[in-house]
Enzyme design. Sequence first.
Site, mmCIF file in Angstrom:
data_model
loop_
_atom_site.group_PDB
_atom_site.id
_atom_site.type_symbol
_atom_site.label_atom_id
_atom_site.label_comp_id
_atom_site.label_asym_id
_atom_site.label_seq_id
_atom_site.Cartn_x
_atom_site.Cartn_y
_atom_site.Cartn_z
ATOM 1 N N SER A 76 0.824 -1.202 0.000
ATOM 2 C CA SER A 76 0.000 0.000 0.000
ATOM 3 C C SER A 76 0.864 1.261 0.000
ATOM 4 C CB SER A 76 -0.960 -0.048 1.199
ATOM 5 O OG SER A 76 -2.025 0.864 1.064
ATOM 6 N N ASP A 189 -5.880 -4.073 -1.808
ATOM 7 C CA ASP A 189 -4.768 -3.630 -0.960
ATOM 8 C C ASP A 189 -3.986 -4.798 -0.366
ATOM 9 O OD1 ASP A 189 -3.280 -2.461 1.299
ATOM 10 O OD2 ASP A 189 -4.501 -0.682 0.917
#
Length: 302
Positions: A76, A189
């Site tokens: 991320s 993610d």
Amino acid sequence: MPGRNILRATRRWNWKWFKRRPRGVLTAKVSPAPAQPAPRIGLALGGGFARGIAHVGVLRVLERENIPLHCITGVSAGAIVAAAYASGATTEEIAAVGGAMRFGDVAKWSISKLGFAGSDRMVQFMARLLKHMRFEDMRIPLGVIATDLRSGKPFSFRDTGEVTPAIRASCSYPGLYRPFVLNGRTFVDGAITIEVPAHLARLMGATHVIAVCIPNQDEAFEPQNMFQVVSRSFQILMSFNEEGWRKESDVVLMPDVGAIPWDGFENAMHMIAAGERAAEQALPQIRQWLGTGGRDSLARSA
């Protein structure tokens, strides 16, 4: 007399033989102990959206202290900082971009049934930030983790290929970003499955891993919108799955940014300073690695 001559010769011979024995013991050569291999330090950067800017502070300290990095991994927001630094961007350049960054630089509101925003703008953002665009051209070996939505397992990008698609996949925060589709896979993610990619650093050859975890927001934090509710919920979920990546980490750094919201870009300088303080606290142990070169004698910290 002949007998006396023989006795004297025997005594002389025995005396010389006796004298040699201590010399042989005292001058015996001792083989030197084999040299310990130099430690290979991996840096694993966790997610945190805007608060991931704290990673820049950690890099500043490691760079200032001439701590060599064997590899760098990220998920991320941590993947963005990891990729920028691995490509050759300086910490000053990353800090300048991070300090001026806003949500609209990496996302465009485009409501669909799969998410509220697309990550197309991240292509131009990464083009300005990265010095090289492919994994094989990185100055430091780079690894990026995303989550395969269908299998529910982490997926690693490394060694070869374009970096920006991997970053888009790793940053596709569920509910906010639409999932990112690449090569027949659907990604969200990376922090959903691995909060800090310490294990990937091990797979890439690191003997010692510095893990940087962006902590949960303080208990006093009151969510003001739906995204803050979702963000806080995922933080709580991931906090119950820390054991795996902590076992793979020799040092865990947690910059003090718990009071800053997920989208608090305006606090960039404060977050970078928090990253610096966290890294400075770990310097004695990191210097010990470089001094001993051995891993077995090192105590892990949590």
